[in-house]
Design a protein around this motif. Structure first.
Motif, short mmCIF file in Angstrom:
data_model
loop_
_atom_site.label_atom_id
_atom_site.label_comp_id
_atom_site.label_asym_id
_atom_site.label_seq_id
_atom_site.Cartn_x
_atom_site.Cartn_y
_atom_site.Cartn_z
N LEU A 162 -5.40 -1.33 -6.54
CA LEU A 162 -4.40 -2.02 -5.47
C LEU A 162 -4.88 -3.46 -5.25
O LEU A 162 -4.07 -4.23 -4.68
CB LEU A 162 -4.36 -1.04 -4.44
CG LEU A 162 -3.69 0.29 -4.68
CD1 LEU A 162 -3.78 0.89 -3.05
CD2 LEU A 162 -2.45 0.04 -5.30
N GLU A 219 0.82 4.47 -1.74
CA GLU A 219 0.06 4.06 -2.85
C GLU A 219 -1.32 4.84 -2.95
O GLU A 219 -1.78 5.22 -3.87
CB GLU A 219 -0.14 2.55 -3.07
CG GLU A 219 1.36 2.06 -3.26
CD GLU A 219 1.27 0.61 -3.06
OE1 GLU A 219 2.24 0.03 -3.66
OE2 GLU A 219 0.09 -0.01 -2.53
N HIS A 266 -0.98 8.47 -3.53
CA HIS A 266 -0.71 8.63 -5.11
C HIS A 266 -2.25 8.79 -5.89
O HIS A 266 -2.39 9.59 -6.58
CB HIS A 266 0.14 7.75 -5.69
CG HIS A 266 0.37 7.74 -7.02
ND1 HIS A 266 1.16 8.67 -7.82
CD2 HIS A 266 -0.12 7.08 -8.33
CE1 HIS A 266 0.98 8.64 -8.83
NE2 HIS A 266 0.33 7.60 -9.30
N ARG A 273 2.02 1.23 1.50
CA ARG A 273 0.58 0.99 1.14
C ARG A 273 -0.10 2.64 1.36
O ARG A 273 -0.76 3.00 0.28
CB ARG A 273 -0.22 0.20 1.87
CG ARG A 273 -1.81 0.06 1.67
CD ARG A 273 -1.81 -0.30 0.08
NE ARG A 273 -1.59 -1.87 -0.06
CZ ARG A 273 -1.55 -2.79 -0.94
NH1 ARG A 273 -1.49 -1.92 -2.27
NH2 ARG A 273 -1.66 -3.93 -1.25
#
Length: 209
Positions: free
Chosen positions: A168, A150, A153, A147
């Motif tokens: 998300l 992510e 990113h 997570r």
């Protein structure tokens, strides 16, 4: 691992040249190890050596260019400065193609030699520091959860916390929690520092063949 002392590895089959250059380098505090041929150098050189290689191009048995090529194949990253009393364009081209940082003709100007050697050593030290920073950054990134990766990113893509949260399917507050964890694990205090650390790892990866 302790940093090795920067050393000039001087290879020349002429004893008088070796003695004169070693003395000159010593006048500015540079540690020097001298060798009469490339084989002796290869037999004793630490692959992790720090400094530079001052290499005569014409020697018995193994030429300077052959020594340079062999060390390159072994992964030795010492900057190479080629010296010769018989320079020509072809030899110069070959030396540079194999990664030499400079090509000096004998008799070598003392000031030019010292500046070239000191510049080569600074170049390698800087390269080693960047490589070490990249290794440390990779270790930090490896500690991230899926997570957190992510969220990272999203940050690298320029997304706001709300945009990343929507992508998300989680709350903005949760994103902020993950973001704080990112900053802690990557040991950074700002987004700019975070980007630099992330890009140091991305840029170090080989591109497609």
């Amino acid at each position: 691992m302790a940093m090795l002392e920067p050393t000039v590895y001087l290879v020349d089959d002429d004893e008088a040249v070796r003695d004169a250059l070693a003395f000159l380098l010593g006048t500015v505090g540079l540690r020097t190890e001298v060798f009469s041929d490339g084989v002796a150098l290869q037999d004793s050189l630490n692959p992790d050596a720090v400094g530079c290689l001052l290499l005569d191009i014409r020697m018995p048995h193994v030429s300077g260019l052959q020594v340079q090529e062999a060390l390159q194949a072994q992964g030795v990253d010492l900057p190479v400065i080629i010296m010769t009393g018989h320079g020509n364009v072809d030899l110069c081209r070959r030396a540079f193609r194999q990664g030499a940082v400079d090509f000096l003709e004998k008799p070598v100007d003392e000031t030019v030699l010292l500046e070239t050697v000191q510049g080569a050593i600074r170049q390698q030290l800087s390269k080693r520091e960047r490589a070490e920073a990249t290794v440390q950054a990779q270790a930090c990134l490896a500690r991230l959860t899926e997570r957190e990766r992510e969220v990272l990113h999203g940050l690298m893509e320029g997304q706001t916390s709300k945009q990343t949260a929507r992508a998300l399917g989680i709350s903005s507050r949760t994103i902020e929690t993950h973001r704080a964890s990112l900053f802690e694990k990557l040991e950074v205090g700002s987004l700019a520092q975070l980007m630099r650390k992330y890009l140091s790892v991305v840029d170090s990866k080989p591109g497609p063949p």
